[in-house]
Write a protein that holds these residues in place. Structure first.
Motif, mmCIF file in Angstrom:
data_model
loop_
_atom_site.group_PDB
_atom_site.id
_atom_site.type_symbol
_atom_site.label_atom_id
_atom_site.label_comp_id
_atom_site.label_asym_id
_atom_site.label_seq_id
_atom_site.Cartn_x
_atom_site.Cartn_y
_atom_site.Cartn_z
ATOM 1 N N SER A 49 5.517 23.335 -41.675
ATOM 2 C CA SER A 49 5.304 23.001 -40.277
ATOM 3 C C SER A 49 5.525 24.239 -39.422
ATOM 4 N N ILE A 50 4.897 24.214 -38.240
ATOM 5 C CA ILE A 50 5.011 25.337 -37.318
ATOM 6 C C ILE A 50 4.951 24.810 -35.898
ATOM 7 N N THR A 51 5.834 25.325 -35.038
ATOM 8 C CA THR A 51 5.820 24.922 -33.636
ATOM 9 C C THR A 51 4.853 25.810 -32.855
ATOM 10 N N GLY A 54 5.893 29.294 -32.877
ATOM 11 C CA GLY A 54 5.820 30.056 -34.113
ATOM 12 C C GLY A 54 6.974 29.855 -35.077
ATOM 13 N N THR A 56 8.689 28.297 -38.116
ATOM 14 C CA THR A 56 8.157 27.675 -39.325
ATOM 15 C C THR A 56 9.275 27.085 -40.182
ATOM 16 N N THR A 67 2.663 29.996 -46.811
ATOM 17 C CA THR A 67 2.915 30.506 -45.470
ATOM 18 C C THR A 67 2.021 29.781 -44.481
ATOM 19 N N SER A 69 0.637 29.431 -40.563
ATOM 20 C CA SER A 69 0.447 30.212 -39.349
ATOM 21 C C SER A 69 -0.488 29.434 -38.428
ATOM 22 N N ARG A 70 -0.609 29.882 -37.197
ATOM 23 C CA ARG A 70 -1.513 29.200 -36.272
ATOM 24 C C ARG A 70 -2.054 30.167 -35.246
ATOM 25 N N ALA A 77 -4.604 25.902 -37.356
ATOM 26 C CA ALA A 77 -3.488 26.264 -38.218
ATOM 27 C C ALA A 77 -4.015 26.630 -39.594
#
Length: 114
Positions: A49-51, A54, A56, A67, A69-70, A77
């Protein structure tokens, strides 16, 4: 809101794949995005998950290999998966949290086999 995953496929053990998740249909950007997977006969499990800031998080089962990323500008994402194992075989789903409402994609199949 539409969530569309892509990038799945067949890969040999030890190989890599990069999944993408595109979110559309909302004027708001996802607060958080996440990847989940579901293998045949098993429950869906969280993978990464990632907010929007950033931050994670990963479970131990994939930490160091996957990994997330977005690209906030594109509401997209990604999940880079390295050192894949047969036990990573599953349908991978993307989830987008927009205003505390979760939207899911249809999933993309990842098969790790020789």
């Amino acid at each position: 809101v539409q969530v569309v995953e892509s990038g799945g496929g067949l890969v040999q053990p030890g190989g890599s794949l990069r999944l993408s998740c595109a979110v559309s249909g909302s004027i708001f950007s996802p607060k958080a995005m996440g990847w989940y997977r579901q293998a045949p006969g098993k429950q869906r499990e969280w993978v990464a998950s990632i907010t929007n800031g950033g931050i994670t998080n990963y479970p131990d089962s994939v930490k160091g290999r996957f990994t997330i990323s977005r690209d906030n500008a594109k509401n997209t994402a990604f999940l880079q998966m390295n050192s894949l194992k047969p036990e990573d075989t599953a349908v991978y789903y993307c989830k987008a949290d927009i205003l505390n409402y979760d939207s899911w994609g249809q999933g993309t199949q990842v098969t790790v086999s020789s």
